[in-house]
Design a protein around this motif. Sequence first.
Motif, short mmCIF file in Angstrom:
data_model
loop_
_atom_site.label_atom_id
_atom_site.label_comp_id
_atom_site.label_asym_id
_atom_site.label_seq_id
_atom_site.Cartn_x
_atom_site.Cartn_y
_atom_site.Cartn_z
N LYS A 29 0.83 -1.21 0.00
CA LYS A 29 0.00 0.00 0.00
C LYS A 29 0.87 1.26 0.00
N LEU A 30 1.94 1.25 0.77
CA LEU A 30 2.83 2.41 0.81
C LEU A 30 3.46 2.66 -0.55
N ILE A 31 3.84 1.59 -1.23
CA ILE A 31 4.41 1.74 -2.57
C ILE A 31 3.38 2.29 -3.54
N ALA A 32 2.16 1.78 -3.45
CA ALA A 32 1.10 2.23 -4.35
C ALA A 32 0.78 3.71 -4.15
N MET A 33 0.94 4.21 -2.93
CA MET A 33 0.63 5.61 -2.63
C MET A 33 1.81 6.54 -2.91
N SER A 34 2.97 5.99 -3.21
CA SER A 34 4.17 6.80 -3.39
C SER A 34 4.42 7.04 -4.88
N ASP A 35 5.56 7.66 -5.17
CA ASP A 35 5.95 7.88 -6.56
C ASP A 35 6.80 6.73 -7.11
N CYS A 36 6.96 5.66 -6.36
CA CYS A 36 7.83 4.54 -6.75
C CYS A 36 7.45 3.94 -8.11
N LEU A 37 6.14 3.86 -8.35
CA LEU A 37 5.67 3.18 -9.56
C LEU A 37 5.95 3.98 -10.83
N SER A 38 6.41 5.22 -10.69
CA SER A 38 6.79 5.96 -11.89
C SER A 38 8.12 5.47 -12.45
N CYS A 39 8.92 4.82 -11.64
CA CYS A 39 10.22 4.30 -12.09
C CYS A 39 10.35 2.78 -11.96
N HIS A 40 9.47 2.17 -11.19
CA HIS A 40 9.58 0.73 -10.94
C HIS A 40 8.26 0.04 -11.25
N ASN A 41 8.37 -1.24 -11.58
CA ASN A 41 7.22 -2.10 -11.82
C ASN A 41 7.52 -3.40 -11.10
N GLU A 42 6.49 -4.14 -10.73
CA GLU A 42 6.72 -5.38 -10.00
C GLU A 42 7.47 -6.41 -10.84
N GLU A 43 7.12 -6.53 -12.11
CA GLU A 43 7.66 -7.62 -12.93
C GLU A 43 8.64 -7.18 -14.02
N GLN A 44 8.57 -5.91 -14.46
CA GLN A 44 9.39 -5.47 -15.60
C GLN A 44 10.20 -4.24 -15.25
N LYS A 45 11.41 -4.18 -15.80
CA LYS A 45 12.27 -3.00 -15.62
C LYS A 45 11.62 -1.81 -16.32
N VAL A 46 11.58 -0.68 -15.63
CA VAL A 46 11.10 0.56 -16.24
C VAL A 46 12.33 1.46 -16.29
N VAL A 47 12.45 2.45 -15.43
CA VAL A 47 13.67 3.24 -15.30
C VAL A 47 14.61 2.50 -14.35
N GLY A 48 14.06 2.06 -13.25
CA GLY A 48 14.81 1.28 -12.28
C GLY A 48 14.46 -0.19 -12.42
N PRO A 49 15.08 -1.04 -11.62
CA PRO A 49 14.84 -2.48 -11.73
C PRO A 49 13.43 -2.86 -11.30
N ALA A 50 12.96 -3.99 -11.83
CA ALA A 50 11.68 -4.55 -11.39
C ALA A 50 11.85 -5.02 -9.95
N TYR A 51 10.77 -4.97 -9.18
CA TYR A 51 10.85 -5.41 -7.79
C TYR A 51 11.27 -6.87 -7.68
N VAL A 52 10.84 -7.71 -8.60
CA VAL A 52 11.25 -9.12 -8.54
C VAL A 52 12.75 -9.27 -8.76
N GLU A 53 13.35 -8.39 -9.57
CA GLU A 53 14.80 -8.43 -9.77
C GLU A 53 15.52 -8.08 -8.47
N VAL A 54 15.00 -7.08 -7.75
CA VAL A 54 15.59 -6.69 -6.47
C VAL A 54 15.45 -7.86 -5.49
N ALA A 55 14.28 -8.47 -5.47
CA ALA A 55 14.04 -9.60 -4.56
C ALA A 55 14.94 -10.78 -4.89
N ASP A 56 15.23 -10.99 -6.16
CA ASP A 56 16.11 -12.09 -6.54
C ASP A 56 17.57 -11.80 -6.20
N LYS A 57 17.94 -10.52 -6.15
CA LYS A 57 19.33 -10.14 -5.87
C LYS A 57 19.64 -10.18 -4.37
N TYR A 58 18.68 -9.81 -3.54
CA TYR A 58 18.92 -9.70 -2.10
C TYR A 58 18.10 -10.73 -1.33
#
Length: 158
Positions: free
Chosen positions: A79-108
């Motif tokens: 919910k915090l992510i949905a209410m923030s500006d994060c989604l302008s650069c990130h997507n859950e499944e696909q790289k936009v400007v920044g990495p996809a959230y699943v890529e971050v989850a796979d890295k860390y």
Amino acid sequence: MKVKYLLTILSSCAILASCGGNESEGEQYYDSEQREAAAEDGTESPVEQTKVGADAAANDMTDNSQAATEEANFDKGAKLIAMSDCLSCHNEEQKVVGPAYVEVADKYAFNDKNVDYLAGKIIEGGAGVWGQVPMTPHPDLSREDAREMAKYILSLHK
């Protein structure tokens, strides 16, 4: 998508829990052999059959409800992510400007050290780990909210 699934599971669990009865009020619960025998000779009422079926369904959902509870812990971060500006650069499944959230989850790995590290990146911003495009800092975000967001992102590991 996961939030809707989670809410459906939690609602179902709440409904099943509220249907639970009190055996001292004369309700009968059969083991499977007794229930089959009562159903065959017609001594078990449809209401009793439904109660037994509801109990069996509730027992089957015990494992699922534990998983749903764990997912519910990440709902605040989503919910915090949905209410923030994060989604302008990130997507859950696909790289936009920044990495996809699943890529971050796979890295860390999901642990306190990485949750704190990512919370710091969310608050302070940064560049270089995923390329040279800098991530905008979010200094007005509390450390706890940033941690909730990081936990949600790390929960997406596949």
